[in-house]
Scaffold this motif. Sequence first.
Motif, PDB file in Angstrom:
ATOM      1  N   TYR A   1      -0.691  -0.490   1.549  1.00  0.00           N
ATOM      2  CA  TYR A   1       0.008  -1.655   2.077  1.00  0.00           C
ATOM      3  C   TYR A   1      -0.880  -2.274   3.144  1.00  0.00           C
ATOM      4  CZ  TYR A   1       4.550  -0.506  -0.002  1.00  0.00           C
ATOM      5  OH  TYR A   1       5.583  -0.269  -0.879  1.00  0.00           O
TER       6      TYR A   1
ATOM      7  N   ASN B   1       6.911   2.681  -6.186  1.00  0.00           N
ATOM      8  CA  ASN B   1       7.785   2.659  -5.019  1.00  0.00           C
ATOM      9  C   ASN B   1       7.470   1.430  -4.184  1.00  0.00           C
ATOM     10  OD1 ASN B   1       9.710   3.499  -3.180  1.00  0.00           O
ATOM     11  ND2 ASN B   1       8.277   4.760  -2.034  1.00  0.00           N
TER      12      ASN B   1
ATOM     13  N   PHE C   1       9.038  -6.149   1.934  1.00  0.00           N
ATOM     14  CA  PHE C   1       9.476  -6.232   3.320  1.00  0.00           C
ATOM     15  C   PHE C   1       9.834  -7.664   3.704  1.00  0.00           C
ATOM     16  CE2 PHE C   1       8.557  -2.126   5.405  1.00  0.00           C
ATOM     17  CZ  PHE C   1       7.936  -1.476   4.365  1.00  0.00           C
TER      18      PHE C   1
ATOM     19  N   SER D   1       3.073   9.313  -1.035  1.00  0.00           N
ATOM     20  CA  SER D   1       4.525   9.442  -1.128  1.00  0.00           C
ATOM     21  C   SER D   1       4.927  10.015  -2.474  1.00  0.00           C
ATOM     22  CB  SER D   1       5.176   8.075  -0.919  1.00  0.00           C
ATOM     23  OG  SER D   1       6.569   8.146  -1.036  1.00  0.00           O
TER      24      SER D   1
ATOM     25  N   PHE E   1       9.986   4.626   9.847  1.00  0.00           N
ATOM     26  CA  PHE E   1      11.146   4.616   8.965  1.00  0.00           C
ATOM     27  C   PHE E   1      12.408   4.925   9.766  1.00  0.00           C
ATOM     28  CE2 PHE E   1      13.706   5.427   5.295  1.00  0.00           C
ATOM     29  CZ  PHE E   1      14.415   6.583   5.551  1.00  0.00           C
TER      30      PHE E   1
ATOM     31  N   TYR F   1      17.685  -0.453  -3.842  1.00  0.00           N
ATOM     32  CA  TYR F   1      17.374   0.449  -2.747  1.00  0.00           C
ATOM     33  C   TYR F   1      16.999  -0.379  -1.522  1.00  0.00           C
ATOM     34  CZ  TYR F   1      16.993   3.859  -6.521  1.00  0.00           C
ATOM     35  OH  TYR F   1      17.241   4.659  -7.601  1.00  0.00           O
TER      36      TYR F   1
ATOM     37  N   PHE G   1       4.146   5.470   7.570  1.00  0.00           N
ATOM     38  CA  PHE G   1       2.958   4.725   7.967  1.00  0.00           C
ATOM     39  C   PHE G   1       2.181   5.484   9.035  1.00  0.00           C
ATOM     40  CE2 PHE G   1       3.527   0.522   6.007  1.00  0.00           C
ATOM     41  CZ  PHE G   1       4.845   0.591   5.602  1.00  0.00           C
ATOM     42  N   GLY G   2       0.859   5.479   8.880  1.00  0.00           N
ATOM     43  CA  GLY G   2      -0.008   5.976   9.938  1.00  0.00           C
ATOM     44  C   GLY G   2      -0.464   4.804  10.793  1.00  0.00           C
TER      45      GLY G   2
ATOM     46  N   ALA H   1      15.780   6.647  -3.201  1.00  0.00           N
ATOM     47  CA  ALA H   1      14.978   5.837  -2.281  1.00  0.00           C
ATOM     48  C   ALA H   1      13.945   6.710  -1.577  1.00  0.00           C
ATOM     49  CB  ALA H   1      15.892   5.182  -1.256  1.00  0.00           C
ATOM     50  N   SER H   2      12.712   6.269  -1.569  1.00  0.00           N
ATOM     51  CA  SER H   2      11.628   7.056  -0.976  1.00  0.00           C
ATOM     52  C   SER H   2      11.057   6.333   0.224  1.00  0.00           C
ATOM     53  CB  SER H   2      10.517   7.287  -1.999  1.00  0.00           C
ATOM     54  OG  SER H   2      11.000   8.036  -3.089  1.00  0.00           O
ATOM     55  N   LYS H   3      11.102   6.977   1.367  1.00  0.00           N
ATOM     56  CA  LYS H   3      10.587   6.335   2.570  1.00  0.00           C
ATOM     57  C   LYS H   3       9.071   6.257   2.521  1.00  0.00           C
ATOM     58  CE  LYS H   3      10.131  10.606   5.178  1.00  0.00           C
ATOM     59  NZ  LYS H   3      10.688  11.444   6.268  1.00  0.00           N
ATOM     60  N   LEU H   4       8.546   5.288   3.246  1.00  0.00           N
ATOM     61  CA  LEU H   4       7.110   5.167   3.441  1.00  0.00           C
ATOM     62  C   LEU H   4       6.800   5.649   4.852  1.00  0.00           C
ATOM     63  CD1 LEU H   4       6.545   1.632   1.885  1.00  0.00           C
ATOM     64  CD2 LEU H   4       5.946   3.836   0.865  1.00  0.00           C
TER      65      LEU H   4
ATOM     66  N   TYR I   1      -0.366   4.992  -2.141  1.00  0.00           N
ATOM     67  CA  TYR I   1       0.003   3.583  -2.005  1.00  0.00           C
ATOM     68  C   TYR I   1      -0.853   2.941  -0.917  1.00  0.00           C
ATOM     69  CZ  TYR I   1       4.325   4.730  -4.501  1.00  0.00           C
ATOM     70  OH  TYR I   1       5.238   5.141  -5.443  1.00  0.00           O
TER      71      TYR I   1
ATOM     72  N   TYR J   1      -2.895   0.177   5.369  1.00  0.00           N
ATOM     73  CA  TYR J   1      -2.307   1.509   5.431  1.00  0.00           C
ATOM     74  C   TYR J   1      -2.436   2.212   4.079  1.00  0.00           C
ATOM     75  CZ  TYR J   1       0.089  -0.439   9.525  1.00  0.00           C
ATOM     76  OH  TYR J   1       0.388  -1.027  10.721  1.00  0.00           O
TER      77      TYR J   1
ATOM     78  N   TRP K   1       8.045  10.455  -5.250  1.00  0.00           N
ATOM     79  CA  TRP K   1       9.331   9.871  -5.630  1.00  0.00           C
ATOM     80  C   TRP K   1      10.323  10.989  -5.805  1.00  0.00           C
ATOM     81  CZ3 TRP K   1      12.435   9.634 -10.233  1.00  0.00           C
ATOM     82  CH2 TRP K   1      13.423   8.653 -10.181  1.00  0.00           C
TER      83      TRP K   1
ATOM     84  N   GLN L   1       7.845  -1.438  -2.091  1.00  0.00           N
ATOM     85  CA  GLN L   1       8.904  -1.949  -1.243  1.00  0.00           C
ATOM     86  C   GLN L   1       8.514  -3.341  -0.758  1.00  0.00           C
ATOM     87  OE1 GLN L   1      10.165   0.894   1.782  1.00  0.00           O
ATOM     88  NE2 GLN L   1      10.060   2.582   0.318  1.00  0.00           N
TER      89      GLN L   1
ATOM     90  N   TYR M   1      16.130  -0.467   2.877  1.00  0.00           N
ATOM     91  CA  TYR M   1      15.518   0.308   3.954  1.00  0.00           C
ATOM     92  C   TYR M   1      15.491  -0.500   5.241  1.00  0.00           C
ATOM     93  CZ  TYR M   1      13.378   2.191  -0.356  1.00  0.00           C
ATOM     94  OH  TYR M   1      13.149   2.684  -1.625  1.00  0.00           O
TER      95      TYR M   1
ATOM     96  N   PRO N   1       5.011  -5.464   6.374  1.00  0.00           N
ATOM     97  CA  PRO N   1       3.987  -4.895   5.496  1.00  0.00           C
ATOM     98  C   PRO N   1       4.096  -5.453   4.077  1.00  0.00           C
ATOM     99  CG  PRO N   1       4.968  -3.182   6.853  1.00  0.00           C
ATOM    100  CD  PRO N   1       5.784  -4.424   7.057  1.00  0.00           C
TER     101      PRO N   1
ATOM    102  N   LYS O   1       3.115   2.342  15.494  1.00  0.00           N
ATOM    103  CA  LYS O   1       3.213   2.428  14.041  1.00  0.00           C
ATOM    104  C   LYS O   1       4.550   1.895  13.535  1.00  0.00           C
ATOM    105  CE  LYS O   1       2.453   6.948  14.063  1.00  0.00           C
ATOM    106  NZ  LYS O   1       2.168   8.311  13.570  1.00  0.00           N
ATOM    107  N   VAL O   2       4.571   1.530  12.280  1.00  0.00           N
ATOM    108  CA  VAL O   2       5.822   1.222  11.604  1.00  0.00           C
ATOM    109  C   VAL O   2       6.538   2.546  11.337  1.00  0.00           C
ATOM    110  CG1 VAL O   2       6.856   0.230   9.531  1.00  0.00           C
ATOM    111  CG2 VAL O   2       4.804  -0.823  10.522  1.00  0.00           C
TER     112      VAL O   2
ATOM    113  N   TYR P   1      13.083  -0.296   8.823  1.00  0.00           N
ATOM    114  CA  TYR P   1      11.977   0.269   9.576  1.00  0.00           C
ATOM    115  C   TYR P   1      11.919  -0.467  10.905  1.00  0.00           C
ATOM    116  CZ  TYR P   1      10.129   2.084   5.086  1.00  0.00           C
ATOM    117  OH  TYR P   1       9.939   2.742   3.890  1.00  0.00           O
TER     118      TYR P   1
END
Lengths: 117, 112
Positions: B36, A104, A108, B91, A45, A31, B102-103, B97-100, B34, B87, B93, A106, A33, B44, A42-43, A35
Amino acid sequence: EPEVTQTPSHQVTQMGQEVILRCVPISNHLYFYWYRQILGQKVEFLVSFYNNEISEKSEIFDDQFSVERPDGSNFTLKIRSTKLEDSAMYFCASSDLSWGPTNNEQFFGPGTRLTVL
Amino acid sequence: DAKTTQPTSMDCAEGRAANLPCNHSTISGNEYVYWYRQIHSQGPQYIIHGLKNNETNEMASLIITEDRKSSTLILPHATLRDTAVYYCIVSVWAGTASKLTFGTGTRLQVTL
């Protein structure tokens, strides 16, 4: 330890030009991605990719953006006609969810800083 | 995905435990928590995740309240290298594919 790599680390381009950002995900990951992070923000997607097709994309990922996995190792993000507001750090990430939904995580890459003049 | 609320910034003395709170009161039953972090402008970095039970790994511990509406990330012995933005992300699943999402995170400053 395996890691995601990205090239170039910094890309400067003129407005209206096409850019291709390159990423090499971790080799057994499935998978992928992209970003982005505008300076001080902010980061965000952009897009996820699995099995040679887009799984999900955000509103930011309009017709000017495309992704491709041209071979077994690279994953690219193309911006067809760059705008000033595309200036940002672009992060590639990859993950391996083959063993189920419990993780999940990921991984980076270090990012590509894109500056559009 | 559920929204999260974190303090904007926190300070911690080196060698002390850093406790970073996160509120996720609208979390649903199939959503994971999660954590990060992002050191300076690097990519991240995953720290830890959990669903219901408390979790611990070599980096940190995650304490999730029984009602799952909040959690705390604990760095047991903070060092200067732990200075970063942390962060908290909720999230689900979705089978692919699962997006993250971020705040703004918590900026942790570890000081001597």
